[in-house]
Design a protein around this motif. Structure first.
Motif, PDB file in Angstrom:
ATOM      1  N   ASN B 246       0.813  -1.227   0.000  1.00 11.61           N
ATOM      2  CA  ASN B 246       0.000   0.000   0.000  1.00 11.61           C
ATOM      3  C   ASN B 246       0.844   1.274   0.000  1.00 11.61           C
ATOM      4  N   PHE B 247       2.144   1.124   0.217  1.00 14.02           N
ATOM      5  CA  PHE B 247       2.996   2.314   0.338  1.00 14.02           C
ATOM      6  C   PHE B 247       3.874   2.516  -0.900  1.00 14.02           C
ATOM      7  N   THR B 248       3.322   2.301  -2.044  1.00 17.57           N
ATOM      8  CA  THR B 248       4.101   2.489  -3.267  1.00 17.57           C
ATOM      9  C   THR B 248       4.335   3.976  -3.507  1.00 17.57           C
ATOM     10  N   PRO B 249       5.597   4.376  -3.607  1.00 21.69           N
ATOM     11  CA  PRO B 249       5.879   5.812  -3.754  1.00 21.69           C
ATOM     12  C   PRO B 249       5.503   6.340  -5.133  1.00 21.69           C
ATOM     13  N   LYS B 250       5.151   7.620  -5.173  1.00 23.88           N
ATOM     14  CA  LYS B 250       4.944   8.288  -6.459  1.00 23.88           C
ATOM     15  C   LYS B 250       6.307   8.768  -6.919  1.00 23.88           C
ATOM     16  N   TYR B 251       6.635   8.474  -8.179  1.00 22.22           N
ATOM     17  CA  TYR B 251       7.982   8.781  -8.674  1.00 22.22           C
ATOM     18  C   TYR B 251       7.911   9.671  -9.903  1.00 22.22           C
ATOM     19  N   VAL B 252       8.718  10.700  -9.922  1.00 22.56           N
ATOM     20  CA  VAL B 252       8.831  11.576 -11.096  1.00 22.56           C
ATOM     21  C   VAL B 252      10.316  11.729 -11.423  1.00 22.56           C
ATOM     22  N   TYR B 253      10.667  11.313 -12.632  1.00 23.29           N
ATOM     23  CA  TYR B 253      12.078  11.354 -13.040  1.00 23.29           C
ATOM     24  C   TYR B 253      12.587  12.787 -13.119  1.00 23.29           C
ATOM     25  N   GLY B 254      13.798  12.985 -12.635  1.00 24.32           N
ATOM     26  CA  GLY B 254      14.492  14.264 -12.783  1.00 24.32           C
ATOM     27  C   GLY B 254      15.866  14.000 -13.374  1.00 24.32           C
ATOM     28  N   LYS B 255      16.301  14.842 -14.287  1.00 24.42           N
ATOM     29  CA  LYS B 255      17.593  14.623 -14.927  1.00 24.42           C
ATOM     30  C   LYS B 255      18.719  14.845 -13.908  1.00 24.42           C
ATOM     31  N   PRO B 256      19.618  13.867 -13.775  1.00 20.88           N
ATOM     32  CA  PRO B 256      20.718  14.033 -12.815  1.00 20.88           C
ATOM     33  C   PRO B 256      21.651  15.171 -13.224  1.00 20.88           C
ATOM     34  N   ILE B 257      22.277  15.762 -12.241  1.00 25.52           N
ATOM     35  CA  ILE B 257      23.255  16.831 -12.490  1.00 25.52           C
ATOM     36  C   ILE B 257      24.615  16.332 -12.009  1.00 25.52           C
ATOM     37  N   THR B 258      25.615  16.410 -12.890  1.00 24.87           N
ATOM     38  CA  THR B 258      26.932  15.873 -12.526  1.00 24.87           C
ATOM     39  C   THR B 258      27.982  16.975 -12.428  1.00 24.87           C
ATOM     40  N   ASP B 259      28.750  16.876 -11.358  1.00 24.50           N
ATOM     41  CA  ASP B 259      29.920  17.734 -11.191  1.00 24.50           C
ATOM     42  C   ASP B 259      31.132  16.813 -11.319  1.00 24.50           C
ATOM     43  N   ALA B 260      31.680  16.726 -12.549  1.00 22.35           N
ATOM     44  CA  ALA B 260      32.752  15.755 -12.815  1.00 22.35           C
ATOM     45  C   ALA B 260      34.004  16.056 -12.001  1.00 22.35           C
ATOM     46  N   LYS B 261      34.253  17.332 -11.777  1.00 24.03           N
ATOM     47  CA  LYS B 261      35.454  17.709 -11.023  1.00 24.03           C
ATOM     48  C   LYS B 261      35.396  17.143  -9.594  1.00 24.03           C
ATOM     49  N   GLU B 262      34.207  17.172  -9.025  1.00 22.23           N
ATOM     50  CA  GLU B 262      34.030  16.669  -7.663  1.00 22.23           C
ATOM     51  C   GLU B 262      33.655  15.192  -7.638  1.00 22.23           C
ATOM     52  N   LYS B 263      33.611  14.585  -8.808  1.00 17.53           N
ATOM     53  CA  LYS B 263      33.206  13.177  -8.923  1.00 17.53           C
ATOM     54  C   LYS B 263      31.880  12.937  -8.195  1.00 17.53           C
ATOM     55  N   THR B 264      30.937  13.805  -8.480  1.00 16.86           N
ATOM     56  CA  THR B 264      29.652  13.735  -7.771  1.00 16.86           C
ATOM     57  C   THR B 264      28.496  13.929  -8.751  1.00 16.86           C
ATOM     58  N   TYR B 266      24.236  14.443  -8.732  1.00 22.36           N
ATOM     59  CA  TYR B 266      23.065  14.744  -7.907  1.00 22.36           C
ATOM     60  C   TYR B 266      21.839  14.117  -8.562  1.00 22.36           C
ATOM     61  N   PHE B 267      21.191  13.206  -7.835  1.00 28.76           N
ATOM     62  CA  PHE B 267      19.957  12.596  -8.336  1.00 28.76           C
ATOM     63  C   PHE B 267      18.793  13.486  -7.895  1.00 28.76           C
ATOM     64  N   THR B 268      18.082  14.018  -8.877  1.00 31.97           N
ATOM     65  CA  THR B 268      17.066  15.032  -8.567  1.00 31.97           C
ATOM     66  C   THR B 268      15.633  14.518  -8.715  1.00 31.97           C
ATOM     67  N   SER B 269      15.472  13.237  -8.987  1.00 28.58           N
ATOM     68  CA  SER B 269      14.117  12.687  -9.145  1.00 28.58           C
ATOM     69  C   SER B 269      13.297  12.902  -7.874  1.00 28.58           C
ATOM     70  N   LYS B 270      11.999  13.059  -8.083  1.00 26.22           N
ATOM     71  CA  LYS B 270      11.105  13.276  -6.936  1.00 26.22           C
ATOM     72  C   LYS B 270      10.375  11.977  -6.599  1.00 26.22           C
ATOM     73  N   SER B 271      10.296  11.687  -5.328  1.00 23.51           N
ATOM     74  CA  SER B 271       9.625  10.465  -4.885  1.00 23.51           C
ATOM     75  C   SER B 271       9.093  10.688  -3.477  1.00 23.51           C
ATOM     76  N   THR B 272       7.859  10.317  -3.258  1.00 18.63           N
ATOM     77  CA  THR B 272       7.301  10.536  -1.920  1.00 18.63           C
ATOM     78  C   THR B 272       6.506   9.333  -1.417  1.00 18.63           C
ATOM     79  N   VAL B 273       6.739   9.014  -0.169  1.00 17.50           N
ATOM     80  CA  VAL B 273       5.897   8.045   0.539  1.00 17.50           C
ATOM     81  C   VAL B 273       5.444   8.742   1.811  1.00 17.50           C
TER      82      VAL B 273
END
Lengths: 136, 296
Positions: B246-264, B266-273
């Protein structure tokens, strides 16, 4: 006689594989630096050719994770990719010269699939090890 | 009985191979590539595979950190009784409760309860010893935990390494089933310890709601056990899985943002339970029932 030798060969190759994975896990752990806490699990698989190992995991919102992926004693033998639940590609280490580790900042909790396969230009078979750490 | 020279030769080669593998240190030559394996070798080395997938369960430490941050007071009585450890006879029970004591240790460490942490690390060590794991974990790691038992960050980091070493050992020795039970015990205990905070803190409550995937994985894992002694646990966990449906989250894809210099990245997708207090109560009833089976 042939059957017993074949059985023995399979048993030994399996043991060699286990041993190889154990050694590699230690090598891969160096990428999980002091700022990170591992999730306490060892993800590994013996891969041949183009085989792909995959598993799903939950990345919790508000956390920073470090994912390290290794095969062999050199960095860069293993490629890892991360997909979301809709199969959108979120990250591929190929785009960053097969980087052995990368950090991920998670805005909202997500279930992702992590895939790992050998870079066949560097290795045709071996043990794949993936380690997940999160920042305290 | 006579042995043919060819057969003896095969044995000599195999034994030599074993000594080569176990007797030598890992080569440090930076040009060394991944060692080749027999193409007929197994495609998975001691991993728990579910329908072709390895399972991954969230670390109990992550939930314990959130619980401490919610400012609910430490409650010693929530943790598992140390005296019970010696009463567990089966390997399954020992493995399950190794996970339970490990989650307790993470809870204690976050509240910086030094002496109690020492007692629970002792239980973790003895449980690992009961399963013949302890002898295969680096003694220096064990000493470092003991020597830093009052240092929260050290205990959390080092005990996670301890459990990772245990997980690796069990999977390497065809005891992946026990590795799965350690994860199950730790997961159940971490949720048990989070219920107080979940009742008063939205973040903790929603985090409990975000355990759907972990619950499904553990349920599938447990359903593979054929031992009748696991049937009650299977039933309860399957019922918990049904609640989590019953607790299936609602998910909305967000384009990830990458900082290659910092090897990082950011996953920006939205998801809520959003878990209600009533939902939490349902999960709590089932978690307590499962914990009762594990710890009894």
């Amino acid at each position: 006689m042939k059957k017993s030798i074949l059985t023995l060969l399979i048993a030994v190759s399996t043991m060699l594989g286990y041993s190889q994975c154990d050694s590699l896990a230690g090598i891969c752990e160096k990428h999980i630096t002091k700022n990170y806490i591992t999730d306490g699990q060892a993800y590994r698989a013996l891969l041949n050719g183009t085989e792909v190992a995959e598993f799903k995991t939950t990345l919790f919102g508000g956390n920073t994770y470090r994912i390290a992926a290794c095969s062999g004693t050199d960095d860069g033998n293993l490629v890892f990719k991360i997909y979301d639940q809709e199969k959108n590609l979120l990250f591929s280490s190929v785009e960053f010269s097969n980087t052995p580790y990368w950090d991920f900042v998670i805005e909202n909790t997500m279930v992702v699939t992590i895939e790992a396969n050998l870079d066949n230009t560097r290795s045709s078979s071996g043990c794949a090890v993936v380690i997940i750490g999160f920042k305290r | 009985m006579k042995l043919r020279p060819a057969f003896i030769g095969t044995w000599i080669v195999l034994i030599a191979l074993l000594f080569t593998q176990y007797g030598c240190e890992q080569p440090t030559n930076s040009n060394t590539k991944a060692p080749l394996l027999d193409s007929n070798s197994v495609s998975s080395a001691g991993t728990i595979k579910l329908d072709g997938q390895i399972i991954s369960i969230p670390s109990p430490t992550q939930l314990a950190i959130l619980v401490e941050q919610s400012k609910v007071p430490f409650r010693k009585e929530l943790m598992h009784d140390l005296a019970k450890r010696e009463k567990y006879l089966s390997e399954q029970k020992k493995a399950l409760n190794l996970g339970v004591y490990g989650a307790d240790l993470a809870y204690i460490a976050n509240y910086q309860q030094g002496q109690i942490a020492n007692d629970y690390f002792d239980a973790v060590g003895k449980s690992a010893g009961d399963l013949e794991i302890l002898d295969h974990i680096d003694g220096k790691l064990v000493s470092r935990i003991s020597n830093n038992i009052s240092e929260r960050d050290s205990v959390l980091r080092l005990s996670a390494q301890f459990f990772q070493a245990a997980d690796r050992y069990l999977k390497s020795n065809e005891r992946a089933d026990l590795a799965g039970l350690v994860l199950l015990g730790g997961w159940v205990e971490s949720l048990h310890l989070a219920m107080d905070a979940g009742a008063v803190n939205d973040d903790v409550r929603n985090r409990i709601g975000e355990q759907k995937h972990a619950c499904e994985s553990l349920s599938e894992l447990l359903n593979k056990f054929t031992d009748p002694s696991m049937s009650d646990l299977q039933k309860q966990l399957n019922e918990l899985k049904a609640i989590y449906t019953n607790f299936t989250p609602k998910y909305v894809y967000g384009k990830p943002i990458t900082d290659a210099k910092e090897k990082t990245t950011y996953f920006t997708s939205k998801s809520t339970v959003m878990l209600s207090v009533e939902d939490l109560a349902k999960v709590k009833v089932k978690i307590e029932a499962i914990r009762q089976i594990i710890t009894q």
